[in-house]
Design an enzyme around this catalytic site. Structure first.
Site, PDB file in Angstrom:
ATOM      1  N   ASN A 160       2.276  -7.010   5.069  1.00 13.32           N
ATOM      2  CA  ASN A 160       2.632  -7.058   3.675  1.00 13.32           C
ATOM      3  C   ASN A 160       4.053  -6.769   3.194  1.00 13.32           C
ATOM      4  O   ASN A 160       4.828  -7.009   2.389  1.00 13.32           O
ATOM      5  CB  ASN A 160       1.642  -6.388   2.568  1.00 13.32           C
ATOM      6  CG  ASN A 160       1.650  -5.022   2.988  1.00 13.32           C
ATOM      7  OD1 ASN A 160       1.706  -4.531   4.098  1.00 13.32           O
ATOM      8  ND2 ASN A 160       1.058  -4.146   1.856  1.00 13.32           N
ATOM      9  N   ALA A 186       5.323  -6.041  17.332  1.00 17.18           N
ATOM     10  CA  ALA A 186       5.616  -6.991  16.449  1.00 17.18           C
ATOM     11  C   ALA A 186       4.453  -7.379  15.732  1.00 17.18           C
ATOM     12  O   ALA A 186       3.340  -7.903  16.544  1.00 17.18           O
ATOM     13  CB  ALA A 186       6.597  -7.954  17.010  1.00 17.18           C
ATOM     14  N   HIS A 187       4.487  -7.713  14.498  1.00 18.76           N
ATOM     15  CA  HIS A 187       3.406  -8.127  13.683  1.00 18.76           C
ATOM     16  C   HIS A 187       3.571  -9.808  13.902  1.00 18.76           C
ATOM     17  O   HIS A 187       4.345 -10.515  13.914  1.00 18.76           O
ATOM     18  CB  HIS A 187       3.417  -8.025  12.198  1.00 18.76           C
ATOM     19  CG  HIS A 187       2.196  -8.284  11.399  1.00 18.76           C
ATOM     20  ND1 HIS A 187       1.975  -9.528  11.122  1.00 18.76           N
ATOM     21  CD2 HIS A 187       0.967  -7.555  11.148  1.00 18.76           C
ATOM     22  CE1 HIS A 187       0.735  -9.622  10.648  1.00 18.76           C
ATOM     23  NE2 HIS A 187       0.129  -8.381  10.612  1.00 18.76           N
ATOM     24  N   SER A 188       2.192 -10.241  14.350  1.00 19.80           N
ATOM     25  CA  SER A 188       2.325 -11.845  14.616  1.00 19.80           C
ATOM     26  C   SER A 188       2.338 -12.733  13.267  1.00 19.80           C
ATOM     27  O   SER A 188       2.960 -13.798  13.523  1.00 19.80           O
ATOM     28  CB  SER A 188       0.967 -12.062  14.936  1.00 19.80           C
ATOM     29  OG  SER A 188       0.037 -11.930  14.093  1.00 19.80           O
ATOM     30  N   GLY A 240      -2.083  -0.835   7.843  1.00 23.77           N
ATOM     31  CA  GLY A 240      -2.999  -2.098   8.060  1.00 23.77           C
ATOM     32  C   GLY A 240      -4.415  -1.881   7.597  1.00 23.77           C
ATOM     33  O   GLY A 240      -4.855  -1.144   6.913  1.00 23.77           O
ATOM     34  N   SER A 241      -5.377  -2.418   8.263  1.00 26.17           N
ATOM     35  CA  SER A 241      -6.729  -2.439   7.922  1.00 26.17           C
ATOM     36  C   SER A 241      -7.620  -1.369   8.028  1.00 26.17           C
ATOM     37  O   SER A 241      -7.179  -0.691   9.070  1.00 26.17           O
ATOM     38  CB  SER A 241      -7.381  -3.841   8.100  1.00 26.17           C
ATOM     39  OG  SER A 241      -7.722  -3.831   9.433  1.00 26.17           O
ATOM     40  N   GLU A 264      -2.359   4.509   7.801  1.00 26.71           N
ATOM     41  CA  GLU A 264      -2.706   3.865   6.384  1.00 26.71           C
ATOM     42  C   GLU A 264      -3.477   2.863   6.412  1.00 26.71           C
ATOM     43  O   GLU A 264      -3.066   1.824   6.923  1.00 26.71           O
ATOM     44  CB  GLU A 264      -1.406   3.732   5.755  1.00 26.71           C
ATOM     45  CG  GLU A 264      -1.417   3.330   4.311  1.00 26.71           C
ATOM     46  CD  GLU A 264      -0.660   2.528   3.842  1.00 26.71           C
ATOM     47  OE1 GLU A 264      -0.686   1.595   2.927  1.00 26.71           O
ATOM     48  OE2 GLU A 264       0.829   3.074   3.975  1.00 26.71           O
ATOM     49  N   CYS A 301      -0.619  -2.094  -0.806  1.00 31.27           N
ATOM     50  CA  CYS A 301      -1.713  -1.001  -0.578  1.00 31.27           C
ATOM     51  C   CYS A 301      -1.937  -0.099  -1.523  1.00 31.27           C
ATOM     52  O   CYS A 301      -2.923   0.522  -1.667  1.00 31.27           O
ATOM     53  CB  CYS A 301      -1.204  -0.086   0.619  1.00 31.27           C
ATOM     54  SG  CYS A 301       0.574   0.244   0.515  1.00 31.27           S
ATOM     55  N   GLU A 391     -11.753  -2.195  -0.133  1.00 29.18           N
ATOM     56  CA  GLU A 391     -10.288  -2.702  -0.681  1.00 29.18           C
ATOM     57  C   GLU A 391     -10.478  -4.215  -0.516  1.00 29.18           C
ATOM     58  O   GLU A 391     -10.771  -4.935   0.864  1.00 29.18           O
ATOM     59  CB  GLU A 391      -9.239  -2.201   0.159  1.00 29.18           C
ATOM     60  CG  GLU A 391      -7.687  -2.922  -0.465  1.00 29.18           C
ATOM     61  CD  GLU A 391      -6.821  -2.475   0.770  1.00 29.18           C
ATOM     62  OE1 GLU A 391      -5.424  -2.247   0.134  1.00 29.18           O
ATOM     63  OE2 GLU A 391      -6.864  -2.224   1.900  1.00 29.18           O
TER      64      GLU A 391
END
Length: 526
Positions: A160, A186-188, A240-241, A264, A301, A391
């Site tokens: 995000n 790296a985030h996909s 993340g989750s 987090e 978040c 969440e």
């Protein structure tokens, strides 16, 4: 903008030994973007971790000023990324250009903030207890303590915040400030963004003559486990989750040498609306609350996912006001198809629960997220029902009505740990409900009065953390200068001659930093 190479960053060089090719996509259309990215092989993951380990002795021994120059150089390189870069980030995330431009400034700003931390020297935590040779019955030796970087840190990018919580985000900035080389996964969802930011970090490293391997980056799904389990890695930063964070924590704990994971993960950020505030300004509160719920398609978040009020005609009217406003909100494109799918599944859980009522919001359709409003029985909160604790990442919130002040306290006791809690009230409310602050101190990392939790200031005082499941370690923060503490550990020197002590502990105090000397703060030499 330079052409994307799509290769992993290892020890100051690029590597593409693997055969698995990855594609970045336009978040709004699903169209494949130019360029492919090569998933790191197990051997490349190993090489990246070893490159960080090889860089650690030289990097941690650099002066704080040298590391500060490196962070400043990264900030300059980030600020130089132009409109073509912003356009790529927008396509990968569906976030508007103004948001990305602001986030770029926040990302470079936190680099410069940690450079200031390094220059003022308080991160060392220097403590000196001078020898007391005449003390009876036993003399005291000379004891001196300061803090050093833990070692190589694995950092996982967030979906995000493609800049501020990703490649050059807060975890990377605080780890580098602490003297810890970084291996970044790296985030996909925004690999093209990650490559351009990584290029900026490497340019800064070369300009400031940092050791090769101070920053490494790998691409790919499934490479995170090998990275976390690598013996060279000494800590993990993750945003993340809850599911993803717990998996990393379990992996790290199962190692032969367990390591800390600073994750987090999940927060519903309750907002408590008190009676006198509703009497004085219910329309304003309804409008501002709704804006916070739908801001950025609810992909924060700190999104307010729970609103609690005391039963009254005013609260009932307030609920209807918010319902009307939610119905008027447009659908928005989410970060990626996976995020939209997760949002839909979260809504279905609420819709299927017998203790939850749907109040507002159009049915989900197409590839955009529709804002939603629900109301839940207070008993679900008091009894700890998971449907209210989980969440829902998106533009939705749940109202809970309590009977009275005692039931309000009971409901808050049922809450799990959170990043934030907000109290909306008037002076008379704060006097009447004085028990809320000490109660919420036990539940959250940040308590707000008459504000909204979306928006996190990067500064010395900020706490972006909280008890589990908001984070895996409530003693830290992922935003603000205290974040550096996560990647430091204390070392004590006993009876060392001055010539062999590190500079922060020498008698002359050559760095001029504040130290605790025999229990008293001092900037003087001994």
């Amino acid at each position: 903008m330079s052409q994307l190479l799509g290769h992993n960053y290892i020890g100051g060089s690029r590597s593409a030994a693997g055969t698995v090719k990855l594609q970045s996509v336009d978040a709004s259309t699903g169209e494949a973007l130019p360029g492919t990215f090569v998933q790191a092989t197990p051997q490349e993951v190993d090489a990246a971790a070893k490159a960080a380990a090889a860089a650690y002795p030289a990097y941690r021994s650099l002066s704080a000023e040298r590391r500060a120059q490196f962070l400043d150089a990264i900030a300059d390189e980030l600020d130089a990324l132009g409109d073509d870069f912003v356009a790529v980030v927008c396509r990968e995330t569906a976030l508007p250009a103004a948001r990305i431009q602001g986030e770029r400034g926040r990302t470079s700003g936190q680099m410069r903030l940690f450079a200031k931390v390094l220059r003022r020297g308080d991160f060392y935590g220097a403590r000196i207890d001078q020898a007391l040779p005449e003390r009876k019955p036993l003399p005291r030796p000379d004891l001196r303590q300061y803090r050093i970087g833990l070692g190589p840190v694995a950092v996982f990018g967030a979906s995000n915040f493609p800049l501020a919580f990703s490649t050059a985000g807060g975890d990377t900035a605080s780890a580098l400030a602490a003297g810890c080389p970084v291996v970044f996964k790296a985030h996909s969802g925004h690999m093209a963004t990650a490559e351009q930011v990584a290029d900026a970090i490497i340019r800064a490293a070369e300009k400031t003559d940092m050791p090769a391997g101070v920053f490494n980056m790998i691409y790919g799904g499934g490479v995170g486990e090998a990275l976390v389990k690598h013996p060279a890695i000494q800590a993990v930063g993750f945003t993340g989750s809850l599911r993803g964070g717990r998996a990393l924590c379990d992996m790290a704990a199962a190692r032969a040498q367990p390591i800390p994971v600073f994750a987090e993960m999940s927060s519903i950020n309750p907002v408590i609306v008190l009676p006198q505030a509703l009497q004085a300004r219910s329309e304003t509160v309804a409008r501002d609350l709704t804006a916070s719920v739908v801001q950025g398609c609810g992909q924060f978040c700190t999104n307010p996912g729970l609103v609690i009020g005391i039963r009254s005609p005013q609260f009932s009217a307030f609920v209807q006001q918010v319902a009307g406003l939610i119905n008027d909100q447009p659908a928005q494109t989410m970060l990626n198809a996976g995020t939209l799918s997760s949002y839909g599944k979260g809504l279905q859980k609420l819709l299927a629960h017998p203790g939850v009522t749907h109040l507002a919001g159009s049915a989900q359709q197409g590839n955009q997220a529709q804002p939603q409003l629900f109301k839940a029985d207070v008993g679900l909160l008091i009894d700890g029902d998971e449907v209210l604790q989980e969440e829902i990442f998106g533009p939705t919130t749940v109202f809970v009505e309590v009977a009275d002040q005692a039931q309000l306290s009971a409901a808050l006791h049922g809450l799990h740990g959170q990043l934030t809690a907000t109290i909306i009230g008037e002076p008379g409310d704060f006097e009447q409900f004085g028990e809320l602050t000490p109660l919420l101190e036990q539940k959250v990392g940040r308590i707000l009065l008459n504000g909204y939790p979306t928006g996190v200031e990067v500064c010395d005082s900020m706490v972006h953390g909280g008890p589990y499941p908001a984070t895996s370690d409530a003693r830290g923060t992922s935003v603000g200068t205290l974040a550096i503490d996560r990647f430091l550990r204390p070392v004590c020197f006993q009876n060392y001659p001055d010539s062999l002590l590190p500079d922060p502990l020498k008698n002359a105090n050559p760095l001029g930093i504040q130290r605790l000397v025999d229990g008293q703060p001092s900037r003087e030499g001994l």
